[in-house]
Write an enzyme that holds these catalytic residues in place. Sequence first.
Site, PDB file in Angstrom:
ATOM      1  NE  ARG A   1      50.027  29.818  48.520  1.00  0.00           N
ATOM      2  CZ  ARG A   1      48.958  29.025  48.640  1.00  0.00           C
ATOM      3  NH1 ARG A   1      47.842  29.494  49.149  1.00  0.00           N
ATOM      4  NH2 ARG A   1      49.009  27.762  48.242  1.00  0.00           N
TER       5      ARG A   1
ATOM      6  CG  HIS B   1      45.297  28.139  44.234  1.00  0.00           C
ATOM      7  ND1 HIS B   1      45.401  28.569  45.534  1.00  0.00           N
ATOM      8  CD2 HIS B   1      45.709  26.853  44.235  1.00  0.00           C
ATOM      9  CE1 HIS B   1      45.860  27.578  46.283  1.00  0.00           C
ATOM     10  NE2 HIS B   1      46.063  26.521  45.517  1.00  0.00           N
TER      11      HIS B   1
ATOM     12  CD  GLU C   1      59.292  12.327  29.570  1.00  0.00           C
ATOM     13  OE1 GLU C   1      60.066  12.774  28.721  1.00  0.00           O
ATOM     14  OE2 GLU C   1      58.428  13.031  30.127  1.00  0.00           O
TER      15      GLU C   1
ATOM     16  CG  LEU D   1      60.132  17.919  27.382  1.00  0.00           C
ATOM     17  CD1 LEU D   1      59.150  19.041  27.713  1.00  0.00           C
ATOM     18  CD2 LEU D   1      61.478  18.205  28.022  1.00  0.00           C
TER      19      LEU D   1
HETATM   20  N1  PDD Z   1      65.681  17.587  31.020  1.00  0.00           N
HETATM   21  N2  PDD Z   1      62.083  14.404  29.333  1.00  0.00           N
HETATM   22  C1  PDD Z   1      62.167  15.088  30.494  1.00  0.00           C
HETATM   23  C2  PDD Z   1      61.170  14.800  31.559  1.00  0.00           C
HETATM   24  C3  PDD Z   1      63.179  16.048  30.676  1.00  0.00           C
HETATM   25  O1  PDD Z   1      63.248  16.735  31.824  1.00  0.00           O
HETATM   26  C4  PDD Z   1      64.133  16.264  29.646  1.00  0.00           C
HETATM   27  C5  PDD Z   1      65.221  17.284  29.765  1.00  0.00           C
HETATM   28  C6  PDD Z   1      64.010  15.515  28.462  1.00  0.00           C
HETATM   29  C7  PDD Z   1      64.947  15.690  27.290  1.00  0.00           C
HETATM   30  O2  PDD Z   1      64.747  16.941  26.672  1.00  0.00           O
HETATM   31  P1  PDD Z   1      65.932  17.683  25.908  1.00  0.00           P
HETATM   32  O3  PDD Z   1      66.502  16.719  24.960  1.00  0.00           O
HETATM   33  O4  PDD Z   1      65.259  18.828  25.233  1.00  0.00           O
HETATM   34  O5  PDD Z   1      66.928  18.111  26.962  1.00  0.00           O
HETATM   35  C8  PDD Z   1      62.965  14.608  28.340  1.00  0.00           C
HETATM   36  C9  PDD Z   1      66.538  18.731  31.246  1.00  0.00           C
HETATM   37  C10 PDD Z   1      67.863  18.621  30.636  1.00  0.00           C
HETATM   38  C11 PDD Z   1      66.585  19.013  32.736  1.00  0.00           C
HETATM   39  O6  PDD Z   1      65.521  19.072  33.340  1.00  0.00           O
HETATM   40  O7  PDD Z   1      67.664  19.204  33.282  1.00  0.00           O
END
Ligand code: PDD
Length: 284
Positions: free
Chosen positions: A99, A101, A178, A202
């Site tokens: 460990r 960082h 989101e 994302l």
């Molecule tokens: N989640 N935003 C976030 C924060 C996410 O975790 C996800 C996906 C998405 C949608 O991305 P996509 O369409 O590529 O699945 C947006 C996945 C499914 C999960 O963590 O289980």
Amino acid sequence: MKYAIVNDHIINREEAKVDIEDRGYQFGDGVYEVIRVYNGKMFTVKEHMERFVRSAESIGIKIPYASENITKMLEDLIEKDNLKLGIVYMQITRGAAPRNHAFPADDVVPVITAYTKEMPIPEANLQSGVKTILTEDIRWLRCDIKSLNLLGNILAKQKAAEQGCYEAIQHRGQDVTEGSSSNVYIVKNGTVITHESNNLILKGITKDVILKACAENEIPVEERTFSLEELAQADEVFLSSTTSEVTPIVVIDEKKVGTGSPGPITKKLQALFKQEIENQCGII
Ligand code: PDD
């Protein structure tokens, strides 16, 4: 889930073990993907592999195998597990090292693991829509990386779950970002509005499929930041993700969205999304 991938081998699930000094385990030092499987076939696998590579590169992890080889192994795993409808979960960590960082020496090899899970299509949610809450987005400023560090996301989701809701819609001040594990959209006067794909969200693969469908079907789209006020005034609201597909949002903080039932644009996008699944994976 009888089998699992560990690096370049498919082994029995019970034999797949994590080293207690794995940096994914200690620091959340890694990235992941969740890929949908319909009819035993992976949906948008190329796009998921590209994002996997991009996420890994952005934190300085070099994936030791070619994407085509990983894809082939995932296909073998799906076949061995006889998975027809579900997901593949895959992650890579920087590897196991004493460990510290700072990154370990170059000879520490990243660890890839993957497994499958059966998961039905969430028909009831797709039909009736889901309830959500609002919560301040407390995550870091690189939400574009699909990092294993999900504390902000899981705290948001837990808050929603405690209130009997499916998802938490996050916002930074007045700006909606989101969901805790999904992208969020509003519809106003026929236009679909969703946060631009920058460092604050994302870039969902499902989002890309939806925006392409909008472009091909003359549904106007604005990719831009929208406010809590716009969210409250929206005609329709929906979310998207690999597991949730196109899910209508019918309640936010106990207030009805629009009429309180899934709207016409959301339904149209659900149909277009289903069409794309069938184009890639066959009739479901
Ligand atoms: N989640 N935003 C976030 C924060 C996410 O975790 C996800 C996906 C998405 C949608 O991305 P996509 O369409 O590529 O699945 C947006 C996945 C499914 C999960 O963590 O289980």
